[in-house]
Design a protein around this motif. Structure first.
Motif, PDB file in Angstrom:
ATOM      1  N   ARG A  97      51.358  31.259  47.775  1.00 14.49           N
ATOM      2  CA  ARG A  97      52.752  31.361  48.227  1.00 14.49           C
ATOM      3  C   ARG A  97      53.713  30.496  47.405  1.00 14.49           C
ATOM      4  NH1 ARG A  97      56.609  28.894  50.932  1.00 14.49           N
ATOM      5  NH2 ARG A  97      55.377  26.986  50.811  1.00 14.49           N
ATOM      6  N   THR A 128      56.449  32.532  45.133  1.00 18.67           N
ATOM      7  CA  THR A 128      57.837  32.580  45.652  1.00 18.67           C
ATOM      8  C   THR A 128      58.886  32.286  44.573  1.00 18.67           C
ATOM      9  OG1 THR A 128      57.091  32.105  47.876  1.00 18.67           O
ATOM     10  CG2 THR A 128      59.408  31.612  47.393  1.00 18.67           C
ATOM     11  N   LEU A 159      59.564  41.379  46.350  1.00 13.44           N
ATOM     12  CA  LEU A 159      58.166  40.940  46.249  1.00 13.44           C
ATOM     13  C   LEU A 159      57.299  41.999  46.927  1.00 13.44           C
ATOM     14  CD1 LEU A 159      55.948  38.849  45.656  1.00 13.44           C
ATOM     15  CD2 LEU A 159      56.446  37.825  47.887  1.00 13.44           C
ATOM     16  N   TYR A 215      55.082  34.018  54.049  1.00 17.24           N
ATOM     17  CA  TYR A 215      56.206  34.226  53.125  1.00 17.24           C
ATOM     18  C   TYR A 215      57.558  34.325  53.833  1.00 17.24           C
ATOM     19  CZ  TYR A 215      53.116  34.923  49.102  1.00 17.24           C
ATOM     20  OH  TYR A 215      52.232  34.726  48.079  1.00 17.24           O
ATOM     21  N   ASP A 234      61.152  32.657  53.095  1.00 16.12           N
ATOM     22  CA  ASP A 234      61.968  33.024  51.930  1.00 16.12           C
ATOM     23  C   ASP A 234      62.246  34.520  51.805  1.00 16.12           C
ATOM     24  OD1 ASP A 234      62.142  30.397  50.346  1.00 16.12           O
ATOM     25  OD2 ASP A 234      60.000  30.557  50.822  1.00 16.12           O
ATOM     26  N   PHE A 235      61.499  35.351  52.541  1.00 16.10           N
ATOM     27  CA  PHE A 235      61.602  36.799  52.329  1.00 16.10           C
ATOM     28  C   PHE A 235      61.869  37.544  53.639  1.00 16.10           C
ATOM     29  CE2 PHE A 235      59.098  35.178  48.856  1.00 16.10           C
ATOM     30  CZ  PHE A 235      59.562  35.873  47.761  1.00 16.10           C
ATOM     31  N   ARG A 282      63.746  38.725  48.633  1.00 21.41           N
ATOM     32  CA  ARG A 282      63.996  37.284  48.697  1.00 21.41           C
ATOM     33  C   ARG A 282      65.439  37.033  49.130  1.00 21.41           C
ATOM     34  NH1 ARG A 282      62.816  32.147  44.720  1.00 21.41           N
ATOM     35  NH2 ARG A 282      63.382  30.691  46.369  1.00 21.41           N
TER      36      ARG A 282
END
Ligand code: SAH
Length: 294
Positions: free
Chosen positions: A240, A244, A253, A270, A273-274, A292
Motif C-alpha cells: 500500500r 499509493t 488505481l 487503500y 487515499d482512494f 485517488r
C-alpha cells in the motif's frame, strides 16, 4: 513412447511417506495434487500446506513395469498396507504444441485482443496484443488478467502515463501502449518477467514506450495517471505505501488478483487515499477500481 504414472491416494500425514516410496522405486519426478476440490491460494511464508486428501504422483520412464513398481512400493510400506494405487499410461506428446493448439485469439471488451503469433488476427483492424504462452504469468486466460484488460479497453488511455506493477508477461503494459498510452513503466520482482516483458514489447513494436525493470526503479516523484497491479490480495495490502504515491491525484488505481471475499480488506487498506467504484467480478475473482483523491 509411453510414460508411466502411478498415483497414490494419501492422507496428509502420509503424503511425504508416499513421495519417499515413489522416489525409492525410481520415480523421475513426484508431484502432489489436490485429490478433492479444495484450493489453497496463499500459504504463509513458512507453510507447505497439504490438502485433506492428497494425490501423490510418481512419473516413471517409458518401459517401466507397473507391477514391479507396485511390488517395490508394497515392500516399502510393509507391514503397513499400501495406499490406494492407480496406474496411468501417458502417451508422449509435444507439450508446447499441445498447449499452443489450445491457445486461441481472445477478445477483451470492445476492441482489445490477445492473438497468438502463429495465427492471423480475426480482427486485424482492432487492437491486437501478439502473445504466446511463456513462463511468465499473463496470457489472458486467467480471469484477473481478463478483468484488467477489459478495464484498459474501456478507459481512454491516449497520451497517459501508466504503471504496470507486477507485469508478468507484460500483457497489460503492452495492451496499454497499443491503446495509446504515452509511456508505460512495467515492473516485476521476477527477472524472467522483466525479460519476457521486453521481448513481448519488442514483438508488439511498443518497446520504445514500455520500460521494464525492478520495482525500485520507479520514482514516486513521478506518479502515473493509471497504475495497474494484478498481484495477490496479501501482497497488495503489504504494498500500500509503495503503490499509493505512484498514483497521481485524480489518477486511477486498478487492483486485481483478489478473491471476492478479500475485496473488503484490500479496499480497507487503500480507502484513506482512494474512492472505489463498483467491484468488477469474474468467477471467484474481482477487480477494484479506485480513484485517488486530490
Ligand atoms: N500483470 C500480469 C501478470 C500478473 S501475475 C497479468 O495481469 O496477467 C503477478 C506478477 O506479480 C508476477 O509476475 C509476480 O512475479 C509479480 N509480483 C509478485 N510480487 C510482487 C511484488 N512484491 N512486487 C512486484 N511484482 C510482484
Amino acid at each position: 513412447m509411453e510414460w508411466l504414472q502411478l498415483h497414490l491416494l494419501a492422507a496428509p500425514d502420509r503424503a511425504d511417506a508416499c513421495a519417499d516410496a515413489l522416489n525409492a522405486a525410481g520415480a523421475l519426478s513426484v508431484t502432489y495434487m489436490d485429490a478433492e476440490d479444495e484450493p489453497i491460494y496463499e500459504p504463509g511464508l513458512d507453510e507447505t500446506p497439504l490438502w485433506t486428501a492428497t494425490r501423490v504422483t510418481g512419473l516413471f520412464a517409458a518401459g517401466t513395469d507397473p507391477d514391479q513398481v507396485q511390488a517395490q512400493l508394497a515392500a516399502h510400506f510393509a507391514p503397513s498396507p499400501l495406499p490406494e494405487v492407480t496406474v496411468e499410461h501417458l502417451p508422449e506428446q509435444d507439450w508446447i504444441r499441445a498447449w499452443m493448439a489450445d491457445f486461441h485469439a481472445m477478445r477483451f471488451g470492445d476492441r482489445l485482443w490477445i492473438c497468438p503469433t502463429n495465427q492471423e488476427p480475426p480482427a486485424p483492424d482492432q487492437v491486437n496484443i501478439r502473445l504466446d504462452p511463456g513462463l511468465a504469468f499473463g496470457t489472458g486466460t486467467h480471469p484477473t488478467t481478463a478483468l484488467c484488460l477489459r478495464w484498459l479497453d474501456s478507459y481512454s488511455l491516449g497520451g497517459r502515463d501508466v504503471i504496470d506493477f507486477g507485469c508478468g508477461s507484460g500483457v497489460l503494459a503492452i495492451g496499454a501502449a497499443l491503446l495509446g498510452a504515452r509511456q508505460v513503466r512495467a515492473v516485476d520482482i521476477d527477472a524472467q518477467a522483466i525479460a519476457a516483458t521486453i521481448d513481448n514489447a519488442t514483438r508488439n513494436q511498443v518497446a520504445e514506450r514500455v520500460v521494464a525493470g525492478l520495482p525500485d526503479t520507479l520514482d514516486p516523484e513521478q506518479p502515473a495517471e493509471v497504475v495497474l497491479a494484478n498481484i495477490l490480495a496479501a501482497t497488495l495490502v503489504q504494498l500500500r505505501a509503495v503503490i499509493t504515491p505512484l498514483v497521481r491525484p485524480e489518477g486511477m488505481l486498478i487492483l486485481s488478483g483478489i478473491l471476492s471475499e478479500q475485496a473488503d480488506s484490500v479496499m480497507a487498506a487503500y480507502e484513506s487515499d482512494f474512492t472505489f467504484g463498483p467491484v468488477a467480478h469474474e468467477g471467484e475473482w474481482v477487480r477494484l477500481d479506485g480513484r485517488r483523491r486530490g
